[in-house]
Design an enzyme around this catalytic site. Sequence first.
Site, PDB file in Angstrom:
ATOM      1  N   LEU A 142      -6.095  -0.490   3.135  1.00 54.22           N
ATOM      2  CA  LEU A 142      -5.337   0.511   2.397  1.00 54.22           C
ATOM      3  C   LEU A 142      -5.993   1.863   2.650  1.00 54.22           C
ATOM      4  CD1 LEU A 142      -4.857  -1.234  -1.094  1.00 54.22           C
ATOM      5  CD2 LEU A 142      -3.170  -1.058   0.751  1.00 54.22           C
ATOM      6  N   ASP A 143      -5.190   2.907   2.686  1.00 52.47           N
ATOM      7  CA  ASP A 143      -5.743   4.247   2.852  1.00 52.47           C
ATOM      8  C   ASP A 143      -6.665   4.575   1.678  1.00 52.47           C
ATOM      9  OD1 ASP A 143      -4.231   4.598   5.178  1.00 52.47           O
ATOM     10  OD2 ASP A 143      -2.516   5.365   4.041  1.00 52.47           O
ATOM     11  N   LYS A 144      -7.561   5.510   1.890  1.00 54.85           N
ATOM     12  CA  LYS A 144      -8.536   5.882   0.869  1.00 54.85           C
ATOM     13  C   LYS A 144      -7.880   6.137  -0.484  1.00 54.85           C
ATOM     14  CE  LYS A 144     -11.663   9.647  -0.407  1.00 54.85           C
ATOM     15  NZ  LYS A 144     -12.239  10.959  -0.013  1.00 54.85           N
TER      16      LYS A 144
END
Length: 327
Positions: A142-144
């Site tokens: 997942l993106d930050k």
Amino acid sequence: MSTPELPAQPARTQQVPDSAAGRRFDAVLAELFPEYSRSRLSEWIKSGAALLDGHQARPRDPVRGGELVSLQVVLETQSHDAPEDIPLSVLYQDADVIVLDKPAGLVVHPGAGNPGGTLVNALLHFDPALAALPRAGIVHRLDKDTSGVMVVARTLPAHTSLVAQLSERDVHRQYLAIVMGALVSGGSISAPIDRHPRDRVRMAVREDGRDATTHYRLRERYRAHTALECRLETGRTHQIRVHMQHLKHPILGDPLYGGALKLPKGASDELVGVLRGFRRQALHAETLEFAHPVSGAPVRCTAPVPEDMQQLMRALRQDAADHAERR
């Protein structure tokens, strides 16, 4: 930093069926031990960890049928990142998998600008044996600043199974997204995605990109925003964010794809404050469902909507109700 002590694995044996006579050793080994990837089995053949009737063979050597295959599973440290005592929210765990609720702001993998303080560092502290797995068992990311549910493998067979399920699109992944604009219906978007031709930080819809499909449906409509349930059929980098921008309904707060903040006409001071204070993409990985890599039973986990997105939805809902009363 000391290298973690990895557990010794017992040798495993299988008999080559007579029907396999004349076939390559590596192909037969992959059928006898399908829980391990072909590339890893090939490495073990070359290193002598996989023996044919007690002797080292080459991957291409033919089998006769009836031989005894001995496999010594070799665990080697794959991750040399430092374990860090970072709290994890565990939704489910057993001997084979861990399912986590990743908070927004936590980077998944160490890299340039983020040498530590990542999910990998947290996982290596939670379970040091994960050092034997590629990327500490992480099979998707997942993106930050995207929150929500992620699955991590704890064994090589589980890792192989989960990677295969993702590749074959057998993992159900549902997200909650708050987008700009009031949509009137759901739908699907199939638009290939690849790296942006000029900005290497961003992705973009490109004719020569990799196929990507996102299905979405309305969960809740506001005056100038919409809450969507998005289901991934593929898993490209930034897929939902890029597809929503392509539809001209970018995700609220998205620093890469959202553009300038647009305030609804007549918005209250409270709503303006909430919208301006929301500093990440309003995207949450809500539900993940997959087949357990050992039992095959369905595993379904849901991560609760984080408080910042709940506050955002409450403010948008109240704004819609206030303006409906004025009509």
